[in-house]
Design an enzyme around this catalytic site. Structure first.
Site, PDB file in Angstrom:
ATOM      1  CG  ASP A  21     -26.075   4.689  -6.277  1.00  0.00           C
ATOM      2  OD1 ASP A  21     -26.611   4.436  -5.329  1.00  0.00           O
ATOM      3  OD2 ASP A  21     -25.241   4.179  -6.957  1.00  0.00           O
ATOM      4  CE1 TYR A  23     -18.402  -1.374  -7.573  1.00  0.00           C
ATOM      5  CE2 TYR A  23     -20.488  -1.007  -6.268  1.00  0.00           C
ATOM      6  CZ  TYR A  23     -19.386  -1.748  -6.852  1.00  0.00           C
ATOM      7  OH  TYR A  23     -19.656  -2.957  -7.059  1.00  0.00           O
ATOM      8  CE  LYS A  78     -23.394  -0.616  -0.314  1.00  0.00           C
ATOM      9  NZ  LYS A  78     -22.267  -1.403  -0.576  1.00  0.00           N
TER      10      LYS A  78
HETATM   11  N1  PMP Z   1     -24.324   1.974  -5.576  1.00  0.00           N
HETATM   12  C1  PMP Z   1     -23.528   2.279  -4.753  1.00  0.00           C
HETATM   13  C2  PMP Z   1     -23.346   3.709  -4.486  1.00  0.00           C
HETATM   14  C3  PMP Z   1     -22.799   1.286  -3.793  1.00  0.00           C
HETATM   15  O1  PMP Z   1     -21.920   1.779  -2.965  1.00  0.00           O
HETATM   16  C4  PMP Z   1     -23.010  -0.190  -4.198  1.00  0.00           C
HETATM   17  C5  PMP Z   1     -22.474  -1.155  -3.573  1.00  0.00           C
HETATM   18  N2  PMP Z   1     -21.247  -0.917  -2.937  1.00  0.00           N
HETATM   19  C6  PMP Z   1     -24.063  -0.540  -5.146  1.00  0.00           C
HETATM   20  C7  PMP Z   1     -24.796   0.773  -5.870  1.00  0.00           C
HETATM   21  C8  PMP Z   1     -24.239  -1.738  -5.690  1.00  0.00           C
HETATM   22  O2  PMP Z   1     -25.197  -2.300  -4.647  1.00  0.00           O
HETATM   23  P1  PMP Z   1     -24.925  -3.986  -4.387  1.00  0.00           P
HETATM   24  O3  PMP Z   1     -23.662  -4.413  -3.845  1.00  0.00           O
HETATM   25  O4  PMP Z   1     -26.050  -4.017  -3.417  1.00  0.00           O
HETATM   26  O5  PMP Z   1     -25.386  -4.527  -5.698  1.00  0.00           O
END
Ligand code: PMP
Length: 447
Positions: free
Chosen positions: A249, A147, A276
């Site tokens: 990421d 994700y 986050k």
């Molecule tokens: N990358 C990862 C690894 C995530 O866990 C998330 C959100 N769960 C995102 C990107 C996307 O972040 P956002 O919800 O702030 O758009």
């Protein structure tokens, strides 16, 4: 703790009826959707979260990993209030963003330059676009099932399933949404996790077209197992040989180390996306890395290869919140929360052995995930839940919720610095009774 089996749901039911009339499915984010109704928060304090029915629970979800210090930490709250009183957004830069950029760049050796955005999705998107602009190539490689937010390219294969994922030697680019452009699918090369040999074979087939490889070093959905050094080294080496970038990421995993999860590897990523926790509870994203790559954004250059802006980027309230949260999350705090994660994994393993259920716990640092599988998965295909496992996870989450524990809907937890071993022991106590209920409801889960 006031959670009990018999609390009422009146207020939530009524609110959900109103919500259904104006929000699709009654929600603004599908993550929190739940029947007969989503839960509505009233307030949070420390590691406790109180819903509008007046029930208080221990919060192991922390808004999907974004609240590293739990709710309403007094130091962070003070910083936010002081900034709000001075104004919340300007068509000007602020000293705060410079100060916060300095702090993050000092922490992480691979961060030469950084740019702030508003979400993890946006950070990953801008990072991928930077890699394309720098290399002049269009394709991106990513790990099956990982994700990375909602950018068309980053979300490819995120929801791959046994009926769609295809041959392990050449996984399909599976769309998440109806109407995903074929072009997006064609430009994303899907590789298996922690399998350097297969991954390199796939990459070789597209070697002249790949701008970079996107990887979450401890992807939650891929099973929450750390990427091996061997895998990261192999990807790094491949990118060196083919004028491509290695992109991490670290939207979630930045919490794993003072300098993110990347400090555990022998090689550094060229670019890193964050989000986050670095927003101190406010919407945020950031991407950082090599100066020469980040120069694609630089407006002082004669030709800006990637024009990039955002109305709320480096928002002063977010910067104030993030700066104070990350200042508090110093080396000692990282060490302490990671030790609490170790304690949790040890206690959960002990409960699993005690009750004799087919289950395991994965994770690292302050994160863990419980699987209803006897053997810990090492990739997305292994982490994928069978029908029994999915039903079991649902039952377990609802048992925990009824007993005062909020978890992430994959049965994962993201600890906060205000938690203690007492909170973990409360979780393991109710996990034990939850496992016992599960083995009666789904006998195949018994060892
Ligand atoms: N990358 C990862 C690894 C995530 O866990 C998330 C959100 N769960 C995102 C990107 C996307 O972040 P956002 O919800 O702030 O758009």
């Amino acid at each position: 703790m006031q959670a009990s089996h018999s609390h009422t749901h009146n207020k939530s039911e009524k609110l959900f009826e109103r919500a259904l009339k104006v929000l699709p499915g009654g929600v603004s984010r599908n993550t929190i959707f739940k029947l007969p109704h989503p839960d509505y928060a009233e307030k949070g304090q420390g590691c406790y979260l109180t819903d509008i029915e007046g029930v208080t629970r221990i919060d192991f979800a922390n808004n999907m990993a974004s609240l590293i210090h739990g709710h309403a930490h007094p130091v962070v709250t003070k910083a936010i209030i002081e900034q709000v009183q001075k104004g919340t957004a300007f068509t000007m830069a602020t000293e705060l963003e410079v100060q916060y950029a300095e702090l993050l760049c000092q922490r992480v050796p691979a961060f030469e330059k950084i740019r702030f955005v508003n979400s993890g999705t946006e950070a990953v998107m801008a990072m991928l676009k930077s890699a394309r602009a720098f290399t002049n190539k269009a394709k991106i490689a990513k790990v099956e099932g990982a994700y990375h937010g909602a950018y068309d390219y980053a979300e490819v294969s995120q929801t791959a399933s046994p009926t769609t994922w295809g041959d392990e030697n050449k996984p399909n680019s599976v769309p998440v949404a109806n109407g995903t452009p074929e072009g997006a699918l064609d430009d994303v090369i899907v590789i298996p996790y922690n399998d350097a040999k297969r991954a390199l074979e796939i990459l070789e087939q597209h070697k002249d077209d790949i701008a970079g490889i996107l990887i979450d070093p401890v992807s939650h959905r891929v099973g929450m197992v750390p990427a091996t050094n061997e895998f990261i080294n192999a990807l790094h080496q491949w990118t060196r040989q083919h004028n491509a970038l290695l992109m991490f990421d670290e939207v979630i995993t930045f919490r794993c180390g003072y300098a993110g999860a990347q400090e555990r590897y022998n090689v550094a990523p060229d670019l890193t996306a964050m989000g986050k926790m670095i927003g101190g509870g406010f919407p945020v994203g950031a991407f950082a890395g090599r100066s020469d790559v980040m120069q694609v954004l630089d407006p002082t250059q004669p030709k800006v290869k990637l024009p990039h802006s955002g109305t709320f980027s480096a928002n002063p309230v977010t910067m104030a919140a993030g700066l104070s949260a990350m200042t508090l999350f110093d080396k000692a705090a990282v060490e302490k929360i990671n030790a609490l994660g170790d304690f949790a994994r040890k206690e959960i393993t002990h409960v699993i052995e005690q009750v004799g259920i087919k289950a395991c716990v994965t994770g690292t640092g302050s994160m863990f995930r419980i699987h209803l599988k006897e053997i810990a998965p090492t990739n997305y295909r292994q982490a994928f839940n069978s029908a029994d496992e999915s039903q079991g996870i649902k039952l377990l989450l609802s048992h925990l919720f009824e007993h005062g524990i909020v978890m992430i809907n994959t049965c994962s937890a993201m600890l906060s610095t205000v938690m203690t071993q007492t909170d973990i022991l409360m979780l393991t106590k109710h996990l034990k009774s939850g496992f016992e209920v599960l083995m009666v409801e789904i006998p195949s889960l018994k060892k």
